[in-house]
Design an enzyme around this catalytic site. Structure first.
Site, PDB file in Angstrom:
ATOM      1  N   ILE A  13      29.365  32.778  40.369  1.00 15.53           N
ATOM      2  CA  ILE A  13      28.010  32.742  39.796  1.00 15.53           C
ATOM      3  C   ILE A  13      27.677  31.327  39.333  1.00 15.53           C
ATOM      4  O   ILE A  13      26.575  30.816  39.558  1.00 15.53           O
ATOM      5  CB  ILE A  13      27.863  33.749  38.627  1.00 15.53           C
ATOM      6  CG1 ILE A  13      28.263  35.145  39.084  1.00 15.53           C
ATOM      7  CG2 ILE A  13      26.418  33.758  38.116  1.00 15.53           C
ATOM      8  CD1 ILE A  13      28.300  36.183  37.973  1.00 15.53           C
ATOM      9  N   SER A 126      27.659  40.532  30.127  1.00 15.62           N
ATOM     10  CA  SER A 126      27.837  41.520  31.191  1.00 15.62           C
ATOM     11  C   SER A 126      27.337  42.887  30.747  1.00 15.62           C
ATOM     12  O   SER A 126      27.395  43.227  29.568  1.00 15.62           O
ATOM     13  CB  SER A 126      29.334  41.618  31.523  1.00 15.62           C
ATOM     14  OG  SER A 126      29.595  42.764  32.289  1.00 15.62           O
ATOM     15  N   TYR A 151      38.231  43.337  29.329  1.00 16.63           N
ATOM     16  CA  TYR A 151      37.211  42.385  29.809  1.00 16.63           C
ATOM     17  C   TYR A 151      35.899  42.654  29.074  1.00 16.63           C
ATOM     18  O   TYR A 151      35.282  41.740  28.508  1.00 16.63           O
ATOM     19  CB  TYR A 151      37.001  42.529  31.319  1.00 16.63           C
ATOM     20  CG  TYR A 151      35.692  41.934  31.774  1.00 16.63           C
ATOM     21  CD1 TYR A 151      34.574  42.738  32.001  1.00 16.63           C
ATOM     22  CD2 TYR A 151      35.559  40.559  31.923  1.00 16.63           C
ATOM     23  CE1 TYR A 151      33.359  42.185  32.367  1.00 16.63           C
ATOM     24  CE2 TYR A 151      34.350  40.002  32.290  1.00 16.63           C
ATOM     25  CZ  TYR A 151      33.253  40.822  32.515  1.00 16.63           C
ATOM     26  OH  TYR A 151      32.048  40.267  32.873  1.00 16.63           O
ATOM     27  N   LYS A 155      33.520  40.427  26.187  1.00 13.72           N
ATOM     28  CA  LYS A 155      32.086  40.115  26.291  1.00 13.72           C
ATOM     29  C   LYS A 155      31.350  40.604  25.035  1.00 13.72           C
ATOM     30  O   LYS A 155      30.460  39.934  24.523  1.00 13.72           O
ATOM     31  CB  LYS A 155      31.490  40.725  27.556  1.00 13.72           C
ATOM     32  CG  LYS A 155      31.972  40.047  28.838  1.00 13.72           C
ATOM     33  CD  LYS A 155      31.660  38.553  28.836  1.00 13.72           C
ATOM     34  CE  LYS A 155      32.096  37.882  30.125  1.00 13.72           C
ATOM     35  NZ  LYS A 155      31.835  36.416  30.139  1.00 13.72           N
ATOM     36  N   ASN A 181      25.760  43.937  38.536  1.00 18.13           N
ATOM     37  CA  ASN A 181      26.833  43.609  39.499  1.00 18.13           C
ATOM     38  C   ASN A 181      26.387  42.551  40.500  1.00 18.13           C
ATOM     39  O   ASN A 181      25.745  42.893  41.502  1.00 18.13           O
ATOM     40  CB  ASN A 181      27.305  44.887  40.198  1.00 18.13           C
ATOM     41  CG  ASN A 181      28.196  45.703  39.284  1.00 18.13           C
ATOM     42  OD1 ASN A 181      27.781  46.089  38.187  1.00 18.13           O
ATOM     43  ND2 ASN A 181      29.432  45.934  39.708  1.00 18.13           N
ATOM     44  N   PRO A 297      41.228  53.004  36.286  1.00 18.85           N
ATOM     45  CA  PRO A 297      41.094  52.874  34.825  1.00 18.85           C
ATOM     46  C   PRO A 297      40.111  51.748  34.479  1.00 18.85           C
ATOM     47  O   PRO A 297      40.120  50.693  35.124  1.00 18.85           O
ATOM     48  CB  PRO A 297      42.505  52.519  34.347  1.00 18.85           C
ATOM     49  CG  PRO A 297      43.415  52.934  35.454  1.00 18.85           C
ATOM     50  CD  PRO A 297      42.626  52.834  36.730  1.00 18.85           C
ATOM     51  N   ASP A 299      36.800  51.940  34.658  1.00 24.79           N
ATOM     52  CA  ASP A 299      35.482  52.070  35.301  1.00 24.79           C
ATOM     53  C   ASP A 299      34.529  52.908  34.451  1.00 24.79           C
ATOM     54  O   ASP A 299      34.948  53.939  33.899  1.00 24.79           O
ATOM     55  CB  ASP A 299      35.630  52.757  36.662  1.00 24.79           C
ATOM     56  CG  ASP A 299      35.969  51.756  37.752  1.00 24.79           C
ATOM     57  OD1 ASP A 299      36.584  52.136  38.751  1.00 24.79           O
ATOM     58  OD2 ASP A 299      35.618  50.577  37.587  1.00 24.79           O
TER      59      ASP A 299
HETATM   60  C1  WQD Z   1      32.172  48.423  41.306  1.00 20.69           C
HETATM   61  C2  WQD Z   1      32.428  49.866  41.714  1.00 20.69           C
HETATM   62  C3  WQD Z   1      34.689  50.610  41.411  1.00 20.69           C
HETATM   63  C4  WQD Z   1      36.590  48.098  44.392  1.00 20.69           C
HETATM   64  C5  WQD Z   1      31.866  44.006  37.794  1.00 20.69           C
HETATM   65  C6  WQD Z   1      32.483  42.699  37.438  1.00 20.69           C
HETATM   66  C7  WQD Z   1      32.269  42.362  35.997  1.00 20.69           C
HETATM   67  C8  WQD Z   1      30.851  42.615  35.576  1.00 20.69           C
HETATM   68  C9  WQD Z   1      30.420  44.010  35.947  1.00 20.69           C
HETATM   69  C10 WQD Z   1      29.606  40.562  35.629  1.00 20.69           C
HETATM   70  C11 WQD Z   1      33.335  50.609  40.728  1.00 20.69           C
HETATM   71  C12 WQD Z   1      34.295  50.613  42.886  1.00 20.69           C
HETATM   72  C13 WQD Z   1      35.641  48.684  43.570  1.00 20.69           C
HETATM   73  C14 WQD Z   1      37.217  48.872  45.392  1.00 20.69           C
HETATM   74  C15 WQD Z   1      35.915  50.771  44.726  1.00 20.69           C
HETATM   75  N1  WQD Z   1      29.964  41.699  36.200  1.00 20.69           N
HETATM   76  N2  WQD Z   1      35.320  49.994  43.744  1.00 20.69           N
HETATM   77  N3  WQD Z   1      36.856  50.184  45.526  1.00 20.69           N
HETATM   78  O1  WQD Z   1      34.035  47.043  37.844  1.00 20.69           O
HETATM   79  O2  WQD Z   1      31.506  47.287  37.994  1.00 20.69           O
HETATM   80  O3  WQD Z   1      32.597  45.091  37.280  1.00 20.69           O
HETATM   81  O4  WQD Z   1      30.560  44.108  37.354  1.00 20.69           O
HETATM   82  O5  WQD Z   1      29.981  40.108  34.608  1.00 20.69           O
HETATM   83  O6  WQD Z   1      32.588  40.993  35.867  1.00 20.69           O
HETATM   84  O7  WQD Z   1      33.866  42.792  37.706  1.00 20.69           O
HETATM   85  O8  WQD Z   1      32.670  45.878  39.646  1.00 20.69           O
HETATM   86  O9  WQD Z   1      32.931  45.593  42.063  1.00 20.69           O
HETATM   87  O10 WQD Z   1      35.013  45.935  40.646  1.00 20.69           O
HETATM   88  O11 WQD Z   1      33.448  47.849  41.016  1.00 20.69           O
HETATM   89  O12 WQD Z   1      35.635  51.964  44.860  1.00 20.69           O
HETATM   90  O13 WQD Z   1      38.116  48.405  46.178  1.00 20.69           O
HETATM   91  O14 WQD Z   1      33.117  49.862  42.960  1.00 20.69           O
HETATM   92  O15 WQD Z   1      35.465  51.756  41.094  1.00 20.69           O
HETATM   93  O16 WQD Z   1      32.889  51.939  40.648  1.00 20.69           O
HETATM   94  P1  WQD Z   1      32.722  46.455  38.147  1.00 20.69           P
HETATM   95  P2  WQD Z   1      33.581  46.251  40.902  1.00 20.69           P
END
Ligand code: WQD
Length: 346
Positions: A13, A126, A151, A155, A181, A297, A299
């Site tokens: 970013i 976030s 995390y 924040k 996201n 874990p 999520d």
């Molecule tokens: C999104 C969804 C996973 C990987 C992110 C950033 C964090 C913050 C918020 C800015 C979830 C699913 C993921 C995979 C999957 N952004 N998934 N298989 O956890 O929402 O957090 O946005 O600050 O910094 O990390 O994002 O992309 O990891 O997951 O099913 O191999 O995709 O379970 O539901 P998240 P993510």
């Protein structure tokens, strides 16, 4: 030109924001210890903007080294602070590493901003601060729920540190930007997510599609959502970047209503994991090899933004569609793969 210090500017970013700042008339210097960021990001930025960008390879957890940057740049007008670890699953595995890095770097950069009178500060926050919000779309005045990951807690604590700091520094202006996201990449294909080991959904999708990963998991399809998979508000990284330019202009031009304001940066639309996979397959023409796995874990079930405040106060308007997010993400993966021919086996 107003000179801005961007911390974490070799990150995903931060790098896209440097491009937007320069294209909107700001002068920029970067500090990034390259522990997560990539120098290739800086090289890509320089190709896009057509000028060199100075990076200080400094760990912001070292106060003396951080102060040296401010001493060398007495004309700084503002700071955008991105530098932090940002993986939800990694923070679950390594909580102390996250608290040490994300909080010490913030405290040091605020200390320097105070000591050197750099009083325009944008903090990278976030939607994770909301935890599992009780109502959707979520607005900035929603109460913080218990964070779902270390995390997210860094924040929440980071926002609290910024708020308390500005309470006693009335001439100091802070903007807290809560990203939902961020996905996609700059349309040029010259910059994107350089971290090979990222666990975020969209890079995992594109690395699976291009063959760098054999398969991927969908972490749960038994959530109380329309198709059982988690809901997120995916927003193009270039839209997120432009919001930072708008936020800086807002405080530098003294349009802010208080000296600590918070804005949601999302499109306002919730999309499930399975819907996003469908969009990617449709746009890229690639069939994705994925399996349904157990929940991950940390999520949250679902979160998407009420973005009215950022649109009204900052004049921000997210422009990229979900298909364009997928198209630029895929374009970046193909361009990055072409720039890094696989090592010859043997
Ligand atoms: C999104 C969804 C996973 C990987 C992110 C950033 C964090 C913050 C918020 C800015 C979830 C699913 C993921 C995979 C999957 N952004 N998934 N298989 O956890 O929402 O957090 O946005 O600050 O910094 O990390 O994002 O992309 O990891 O997951 O099913 O191999 O995709 O379970 O539901 P998240 P993510």
């Amino acid at each position: 030109m107003s000179k801005i210090l961007v911390t974490g500017g070799c990150g995903y970013i931060g790098g896209h924001t440097i491009v937007d700042l320069i294209q909107n008339g700001f002068d920029v210097i970067c500090v990034d210890d390259l522990s997560r960021g990539s120098i290739k990001m800086l090289q890509g930025i320089e190709k896009i903007v057509g000028r060199p960008i100075k990076n200080y390879k400094v760990d912001l957890c070292n106060l003396d080294d951080t102060e040296a940057i401010f001493l060398e740049n007495p004309d700084l007008v503002g700071v955008i602070h991105f530098a932090a670890f940002k993986s939800v699953p990694e923070s679950v595995r390594e909580p102390l590493m996250y608290f040490k890095n994300n909080l010490n770097s913030l405290i040091n950069i605020l200390q320097c901003a105070e000591d050197f009178d750099v009083d325009n500060f944008v903090f990278s926050s976030s939607c994770a601060v909301y935890g599992n919000p009780s109502e959707l779309p979520v607005s900035e005045n929603a109460p913080f729920a218990e964070p779902e990951s270390p995390y997210a807690r860094t924040k929440q604590m980071g926002e609290g540190i910024c708020r308390d700091f500005t309470t006693f520094h009335k001439d100091f202006n802070t903007i807290l930007l809560r990203y939902f996201n961020p996905v996609g990449a700059h349309p040029s294909g010259l910059i994107g997510e350089f971290q090979d080991m990222t666990e975020n959904l969209v890079p995992v999708i594109t690395k699976t599609a291009i063959g760098k990963r054999k398969e991927m998991s969908v972490f749960g399809n038994d959530y109380p959502t329309r198709d059982g998979s988690c809901v997120r508000d995916y927003v193009h990284v270039c839209d997120i970047a432009h919001a930072h330019t708008r936020a800086l202009q807002y405080i530098i031009e003294d349009r802010n209503k208080s000296n600590c304001e918070v804005f949601n940066l999302g499109t306002g639309t919730g999309v499930t994991v399975l819907e996003l996979i469908d969009a990617f397959e449709r746009v890229s023409g690639q069939k994705l090899n994925y399996k349904i796995d157990k929940r991950r874990p940390g999520d949250v079930v679902g979160v998407y933004a009420n973005n009215n405040k950022a649109c009204a106060m900052l004049g921000w308007e997210p422009k990229y569609s979900l298909d364009e997010m997928m198209a630029t993400a895929w374009n970046w993966e193909e361009a990055y793969a072409a720039s890094k021919p696989e090592k010859v086996a043997g």
